[in-house]
Structure formats: structure tokens, C-alpha cells
Design a protein around this motif. Sequence first.
Motif, short mmCIF file in Angstrom:
data_model
loop_
_atom_site.label_atom_id
_atom_site.label_comp_id
_atom_site.label_asym_id
_atom_site.label_seq_id
_atom_site.Cartn_x
_atom_site.Cartn_y
_atom_site.Cartn_z
N HIS A 69 1.69 -5.99 10.66
CA HIS A 69 1.18 -4.58 10.74
C HIS A 69 2.15 -4.23 11.68
O HIS A 69 1.70 -3.23 12.69
CB HIS A 69 -0.15 -4.41 10.97
CG HIS A 69 -0.47 -2.96 10.72
ND1 HIS A 69 -1.82 -2.45 10.91
CD2 HIS A 69 0.28 -1.82 10.53
CE1 HIS A 69 -1.77 -1.10 10.82
NE2 HIS A 69 -0.73 -0.89 10.51
N HIS A 70 3.53 -4.39 11.91
CA HIS A 70 4.50 -3.87 12.80
C HIS A 70 3.99 -4.17 14.33
O HIS A 70 4.65 -3.83 15.12
CB HIS A 70 4.74 -2.52 12.59
CG HIS A 70 4.61 -1.84 11.20
ND1 HIS A 70 5.66 -2.46 10.25
CD2 HIS A 70 3.76 -1.09 10.52
CE1 HIS A 70 5.13 -1.57 9.03
NE2 HIS A 70 4.16 -1.06 9.10
N HIS A 90 0.97 -1.12 0.12
CA HIS A 90 0.01 0.10 0.14
C HIS A 90 0.93 1.27 -0.13
O HIS A 90 2.14 1.12 0.26
CB HIS A 90 -0.94 -0.03 1.12
CG HIS A 90 -0.29 0.02 2.64
ND1 HIS A 90 0.61 -0.97 3.08
CD2 HIS A 90 -0.34 0.71 3.50
CE1 HIS A 90 1.01 -0.69 4.12
NE2 HIS A 90 0.42 0.55 4.76
N ASP A 109 -0.17 -4.10 6.02
CA ASP A 109 -0.82 -3.53 7.21
C ASP A 109 -2.43 -3.69 7.21
O ASP A 109 -3.23 -2.90 7.52
CB ASP A 109 -0.55 -1.96 7.24
CG ASP A 109 0.77 -1.77 7.38
OD1 ASP A 109 1.75 -2.79 7.73
OD2 ASP A 109 1.32 -0.63 7.32
N ASP A 166 6.39 3.97 4.52
CA ASP A 166 7.12 3.04 5.30
C ASP A 166 6.94 1.69 4.43
O ASP A 166 7.68 0.81 4.79
CB ASP A 166 6.82 2.75 6.84
CG ASP A 166 5.36 2.30 7.13
OD1 ASP A 166 4.46 2.92 6.27
OD2 ASP A 166 4.97 1.64 8.02
N HIS A 167 6.39 1.85 3.09
CA HIS A 167 6.24 0.55 2.57
C HIS A 167 6.67 0.77 1.03
O HIS A 167 7.19 -0.20 0.49
CB HIS A 167 4.89 -0.03 2.59
CG HIS A 167 4.36 -0.28 3.96
ND1 HIS A 167 4.19 -1.79 4.16
CD2 HIS A 167 3.94 0.22 4.97
CE1 HIS A 167 3.95 -1.99 5.57
NE2 HIS A 167 3.95 -0.61 6.01
N LYS A 223 7.51 1.21 17.77
CA LYS A 223 6.33 1.23 16.81
C LYS A 223 6.03 -0.22 16.92
O LYS A 223 6.58 -1.38 16.52
CB LYS A 223 6.80 1.46 15.31
CG LYS A 223 5.52 1.42 14.58
CD LYS A 223 5.93 1.89 12.94
CE LYS A 223 4.93 1.83 12.01
NZ LYS A 223 5.25 2.05 10.66
ZN LIG Z 1 3.06 0.25 7.88
#
Ligand SMILES: [Zn+2]
Length: 365
Positions: A233-234, A84, A207, A88-89, A261
Motif C-alpha cells: 500500500h505504497h 480497486h 491497498d 493511482d491503480h 507517499k
Molecule cells: Zn494506492
Amino acid sequence: MLAMSAVAGAVALFQAQSPAPKTLNIYVIDVEGGNATLVVSPQGESLLIDTGNTGAAASRDAGRIMAAANDAKLQQIDHLITTHWHGDHFGGMAELAKRIPIREFIDHGPNVQPAAAADAFLKDTYPELYSKAKHTVAKPGTRIAVAGLDVRVVASAGETIKNALPGGGKPNPYCANFKAGQNNAEDPQSVGTHITFGKFRTLHLGDLTMNKEFELMCPNNLLGTVDVLLGLHHGQATSNSEVLVHAIRPRVAVMNNGIRKGGEPAVMKVLHSSPGLEDLWQMHFSQLSGQEYTVPGMFIANATDEQPASMPIAPMPAPQPGDAASPPPAHNGAAYWIRISAEQDGTFTVVNSRNGFSKKYGPEK
Ligand SMILES: [Zn+2]
Ligand SMILES: [Zn+2]
């Protein structure tokens, strides 16, 4: 001429007799609470899921992905899934594309959560990157052709598969207790991928948020069970419902959390109580876990550049979005991956590249 063809014949014979590499290798790469997961089939075909962080971190994260690609002796990335359009992706994509050819770009379609950096990237940079390659907009049910593996998209653009995967389809007993969660607009759009290699199964949902987990898993569990659950999702609490985690019964979970996170108590409780879970492995120590919830350090790949003398027992409260609080401790130095090597019979081994600790998980009884 005769001598040449004799040599060529000898080479061909040698190649035919040399044993084929037998394992599927998966590198979970440290991109500081973002995602970059590299899947390499036994035949050496590669599938990268996400490219780490944007901005100043893009070069660092592309370098960390290249370290894994080099370890796997890759000459190219055959397929890149961008789950997505969060920074961060997709952040390291342009930087990575300068360092290694990427042959196919897979995504869920347009960004649905307006953001200057993502919108500029999609308008000015992304079309240029895929113009020399293949571009695929994934739909639930799409198969990604990777030699030796069965790779299926189970979620994309807010839609989920409607038919069960092999081994799935049974009623899910966790549905009755489900409580809907909150989410932003892009996370639920995530491309989710299910990978089968012989008897070994693994899942990476980007995520994807709780409400989509419910659509995928209720009333019937369309995914069945998996050996390894990737990403999570972290380890954030907007995902990772019992409806998903407990029903798919992972033997191992590998969480792509950051120092501050993910890994917060709500998610750690779901994981620590997950039926059949043998181990949780993590990309990072999480201050949001504290000693109270964390796994032993040997299962954790990364610390910080300057390690504190001790870690508090109490978990630190998760920072609020947009919080002006101090940033997490830096980790820009040496970074370590967690590598999973799976065999046809379902046996797999997980290795922590920081300390060399490895654990073998035998075929399921
Ligand atoms: Zn993420
Ligand atoms: Zn790190």
C-alpha cells in the motif's frame, strides 16, 4: 514438399530441445506512488496488477509498463487485475490497452467510494475495454489460471478467504496487540493475490487496509509465510500492521512508495523490526523516511529529476489529504524498475535497474 516438412521437423526438434525458461519474473514498475506490478510466468504468460495513474500521468505510466512488457518480450497482457478503483491503480488502463492487447480484466466489482473520474471510467470506458476480452469479478478463493503458477485471490470486495492456504492456518501470536485503523471506502475492497511458483511464494494485497489484514490473519494466519511481500500500500500507515507483516515473515519486501507517499516512520519501524526480513527494496527515495528511516540508496530504484545535494536526517511529516502544500519533486524522466527473478527451488534474485545492483537470496533453510 519433402524438403519443407524436413525443415518443419527440424524446427520442431530444435524447439523441443531448447531449454524452457526457468524463472518467474516480477517487475515492480515506477508509477510515482501508484501501482503497476507485472508478473511473467516461466512460460511467458503475464499477469499485470494495476496500471498506474490517471489524467496527465496515464500516458507516462502506460509507457513505463510497456517498457517492462517489452523487456519481458510480451505480445499481450493475459490477465489484468485492477485491485480497486482509485486513480493511482486503474489510471493508465485505457492508454495501455491502446498499446498492447489485454485478454482478461479482473476486478472486485463496482466502485464503492463515489469519485467522478472512477465513476465515469466505469460507466463509459471500462465496459468497452472488456467487451472484446474476458471480464472476471474476483471472489476470495478464485484461482487465476496462469501456466506454471498457482495464483489465488485471497481478498476481494471486502471479503477474505476463510480457509488456510497450504502452509497456513496456525494461530497468529501478533493478534493480541492489534489496534484497528482508519481507512477510506475503496482500499479495503482491494483484490489481494497470492502467487506460488515451486517453493517460491509472494503476496500482493493492493491497498488492503489494516482492519482487513486482521480479518485475513486473525486468529489464525491463513496465508502462512512468503518469500517476497509486494506493494505494501505504497508503504502507508493505514496498512502494514505487525499482524500481517511480522506473521508472514517476508525475506524481502518491495515497497511501491512515492517521493512523498509512504515510507513514513510507523511503517519503516514495522519493516525494520520484521522477523526474518533480509532487505527492504523501494521504488523511490521517500522524504517521509529521511535518513533516519531510509534503506541504503542501492536498494532504491528512483530518485527525482533534479536531485538535491543532500537529504535531511529527519523525516518530513506526511502531507495531509487535500493539503495545498507544494507538490513533491517531479520524476517524469527516466524511471527504473525492480525485478525479481524466482526459481522453482525458492531461490530468487532482486535487481535494481537504476544501478545494476543485484542480490541473490538462496533457498530457505
Ligand atoms: Zn494506492
Ligand atoms: Zn519515479
